[in-house]
Design an enzyme around this catalytic site. Sequence first.
Site, PDB file in Angstrom:
ATOM      1  N   ARG A  48       0.980  -1.199  -0.071  1.00  0.00           N
ATOM      2  CA  ARG A  48       0.114   0.111   0.231  1.00  0.00           C
ATOM      3  C   ARG A  48       0.934   1.495   0.247  1.00  0.00           C
ATOM      4  O   ARG A  48       0.682   2.131  -0.678  1.00  0.00           O
ATOM      5  CB  ARG A  48      -0.904   0.018   1.475  1.00  0.00           C
ATOM      6  N   TYR A  54     -15.074  16.443 -16.593  1.00  0.00           N
ATOM      7  CA  TYR A  54     -15.669  14.632 -15.724  1.00  0.00           C
ATOM      8  C   TYR A  54     -16.658  14.706 -15.193  1.00  0.00           C
ATOM      9  O   TYR A  54     -16.914  15.149 -13.897  1.00  0.00           O
ATOM     10  CB  TYR A  54     -15.035  13.709 -15.870  1.00  0.00           C
ATOM     11  N   ASP A  57      -6.508  18.362 -15.756  1.00  0.00           N
ATOM     12  CA  ASP A  57      -6.464  16.321 -16.205  1.00  0.00           C
ATOM     13  C   ASP A  57      -7.071  16.606 -17.516  1.00  0.00           C
ATOM     14  O   ASP A  57      -7.387  17.329 -18.126  1.00  0.00           O
ATOM     15  CB  ASP A  57      -8.006  16.088 -16.037  1.00  0.00           C
ATOM     16  N   LYS A  67      -7.166   5.156 -19.793  1.00  0.00           N
ATOM     17  CA  LYS A  67      -8.587   5.430 -21.079  1.00  0.00           C
ATOM     18  C   LYS A  67      -7.215   5.353 -22.046  1.00  0.00           C
ATOM     19  O   LYS A  67      -6.453   4.635 -21.897  1.00  0.00           O
ATOM     20  CB  LYS A  67      -8.908   6.878 -20.874  1.00  0.00           C
TER      21      LYS A  67
HETATM   22  C1  LIG Z   1     -12.170   8.600 -16.584  1.00  0.00           C
HETATM   23  C2  LIG Z   1     -11.591  10.129 -16.684  1.00  0.00           C
HETATM   24  C3  LIG Z   1     -11.777  10.358 -14.971  1.00  0.00           C
HETATM   25  C4  LIG Z   1     -11.750   8.917 -14.034  1.00  0.00           C
HETATM   26  O1  LIG Z   1     -10.852   8.306 -14.789  1.00  0.00           O
HETATM   27  P1  LIG Z   1     -10.663   6.689 -13.687  1.00  0.00           P
HETATM   28  O2  LIG Z   1     -10.103   5.759 -14.405  1.00  0.00           O
HETATM   29  O3  LIG Z   1     -12.456   6.023 -14.834  1.00  0.00           O
HETATM   30  O4  LIG Z   1     -11.821   6.805 -12.263  1.00  0.00           O
HETATM   31  C5  LIG Z   1     -11.484  11.322 -14.684  1.00  0.00           C
HETATM   32  N1  LIG Z   1     -11.052  12.528 -16.138  1.00  0.00           N
HETATM   33  C6  LIG Z   1     -11.443  12.259 -17.456  1.00  0.00           C
HETATM   34  C7  LIG Z   1     -11.330  13.436 -17.927  1.00  0.00           C
HETATM   35  C8  LIG Z   1     -11.842  10.951 -17.706  1.00  0.00           C
HETATM   36  O5  LIG Z   1     -12.343  11.322 -18.390  1.00  0.00           O
END
Ligand SMILES: *Cc1c(COP(=O)(O)O)cnc(C)c1O
Length: 393
Positions: free
Chosen positions: A54, A107, A179, A204
């Site tokens: 962890r 998001y 982000d 992603k």
């Molecule tokens: C999918 C996504 C997230 C969250 O990511 P997870 O891995 O699904 O928790 C955050 N910001 C953006 C822009 C995303 O497309």
Amino acid sequence: MTIDPTLIRRMAFPEGRSRPVATPLHPTVVWAAETPDQLDDIYDNPGTGFTYAREAHPNALALAQRLDALEGGQGGLVVGSGMAAVTVALLGCLRAGDHVLGGDQLYGRSLRLMAETLPQMGIETSLADPTDAGAFAAGLRPNTRAILIETVSNPTLRVADVAGIAALAQARGIPLLIDSTFSTPRAVRALDHGADVVIQSVTKLLAGHSDVTLGYVLARDPARMAAMRVLAVTLGLTPSPFDCWLAERGLFTFDLRHDRAEDNARRLADLIAGLPGVKRVIYPGRADHPDHNRARELLGDRTGNMLSFELDGGRAAANALTRAMPDVAFAPTLGDVGTTLSHPPSSSHRALSPENRERLGISEGFFRVSVGIEDFALLSADFTRGIAAAAKA
Ligand SMILES: *Cc1c(COP(=O)(O)O)cnc(C)c1O
């Protein structure tokens, strides 16, 4: 027959003089130290050894180092999901009584964090239009301690005024959290554009195969990064070693996948724009995109693999479209090697009222496409068939 009494004695893993070429996978939760002195030394000198998964583990560290290289930074942290990264980034900057200003098309789960979770912790939140730095200036409060934006928004693919907002954040001494999941470090190295903290959903495009859930966060300031690391360990946002291993493997082809998918997206956007029954196509690389000039400045030629389009028809047309193209996964994710199609009114934006959706330009005929790396001829045939079926419905 009695079983060998030494069977569960842990032993050293067989190692020769040669090294494995592929990254080894270390699922171990704990590491054995030689002595209490050595254990003390490992705790005192982070990075020189491991203790408990962890806290840190080799597969996460190996992945983080590769992501650091892509972002042009150092000391980033891999966590169990993109949302874990968003959470650590925000809580790493905010205390009860502080205010955070976010983009109004973040998001969906980030919006929920802003609307519900942070206020429950005594943190004030509000939203502004990230394509308008003036709106962000107007939204600042004396207690604003963080700004959170995305480079390219979901699903309308608006391009944030990153330069304007970064200048504002810097002038006011407020950390800027970016982000950049949609643009990826291949298009935007957020640190080079004034970000203090970079966030990626590794789930992603970076991992790219829809088989891991991971996030990454990197703060420019080492002290802030250290605080975020402690927070992630305490909250238990640990990534799975196997996910890290898979993501690292996916990363090896990231640039190839990215460029191929982007090339497909460019061609698909132009194809869809010419088909009857289509009201509009949204792709930052097209001259008819509302932020086309800003996209050119921020993204250059790297206008990405994401596009959206709107049908003339409503829900019936939308149903006809997905039915007519079963080989394109109708699934609300993005960044997979295969093309996926999502319908925000029935998924990510279903909680919004129809009026609010309308305000964002998300009608029942609205689709978002995460373009994959297939042969373009396949995509062309699928979308031509799907949109023709929608036009008839
Ligand atoms: C999918 C996504 C997230 C969250 O990511 P997870 O891995 O699904 O928790 C955050 N910001 C953006 C822009 C995303 O497309």
